[in-house]
Design an enzyme around this catalytic site. Sequence first.
Site, PDB file in Angstrom:
ATOM      1  N   ASN A  94      21.920  10.205  48.599  1.00  0.00           N
ATOM      2  CA  ASN A  94      22.024  11.313  47.717  1.00  0.00           C
ATOM      3  C   ASN A  94      22.247  11.247  46.132  1.00  0.00           C
ATOM      4  OD1 ASN A  94      22.965  14.172  46.720  1.00  0.00           O
ATOM      5  ND2 ASN A  94      24.696  13.032  46.307  1.00  0.00           N
ATOM      6  N   TYR A 169      10.954  11.527  37.300  1.00  0.00           N
ATOM      7  CA  TYR A 169      11.728  11.767  38.254  1.00  0.00           C
ATOM      8  C   TYR A 169      11.204  12.340  39.095  1.00  0.00           C
ATOM      9  CZ  TYR A 169      15.225  14.837  40.708  1.00  0.00           C
ATOM     10  OH  TYR A 169      15.921  15.329  41.795  1.00  0.00           O
ATOM     11  N   LYS A 173      10.720  10.793  43.276  1.00  0.00           N
ATOM     12  CA  LYS A 173      11.181  11.710  44.611  1.00  0.00           C
ATOM     13  C   LYS A 173       9.762  11.505  45.643  1.00  0.00           C
ATOM     14  CE  LYS A 173      15.285  12.679  43.837  1.00  0.00           C
ATOM     15  NZ  LYS A 173      16.314  12.034  44.842  1.00  0.00           N
TER      16      LYS A 173
END
EC number: 1.-.-.-
Length: 261
Positions: A94, A169, A173
């Site tokens: 996470n 970002y 991902k």
Amino acid sequence: MDSNSSNKIVLVTGANQGLGFAVIEVAGVRYPSNTYILCARDIEKGQQAVHQLRDRGVAAIDLVELDVTNDDHIAAAVRHVEAQYGRLDVLVNNAGFVRLGHQDTNLSEMRATYNEYMNVHITSVAVVTHAFTPLLHRSPAPKVINVTSGLGSITNVLSPRRMARVPPYGASKVGMNGLTAHLQVSENERVAAGEAKAPRIRFFISNPGLLKTAFSNYIAWGKEPQAGAESIVQLMGDEEGKFDHAMQWEHEEGEMRVVPW
């Protein structure tokens, strides 16, 4: 996984606040027989989180100092889990970050920004997962849940829907999603080849959605972190195999949905 299932050892990185904290909070109440290992870069903040969770009814919590970019921390965390529990059943990758509104002023800053995002969201996920794989293989039903973002879905990014655009970002991902698929295929091939008798690790990707946490500067239209944790907790509790592994999942409008690549 139900209330009668055996104790699961669950490790969550980046868990002293926000989504990671909410995952342990929600799962700890729903599956109280599990032991939850809360990982935090700052041990004092981790201790505060443990106290808060215990006040909310989550009893079985262990605290481990872990910066996912620090290999010494990772090795120490593995040694701790092995010594205390002898196995790991669920790994939730996470830990992450985003800088909304950040603008690089030169090429060197831009390169450093991209390297930092890729290091945390791709390289460190790979390294942490690799380090814990021997302990995961000691579990009868091991799982790895990697936390992604709507910006990690190329289909979503190319759609006209309203989304914050943070290229480094989002790209990190996308890369993490691809890494998860490759890790699942490698694990499938290991099992098919009969190289080892260890159980197959099931890899999942969870998209919690945009949350109202420090991560997003408490953006007004974000979901509460407990709502974002739901997809992770449901994947954690899936013992019947109803959720396909190596797929992206979200929990919206009361149901689990597959997120397009």
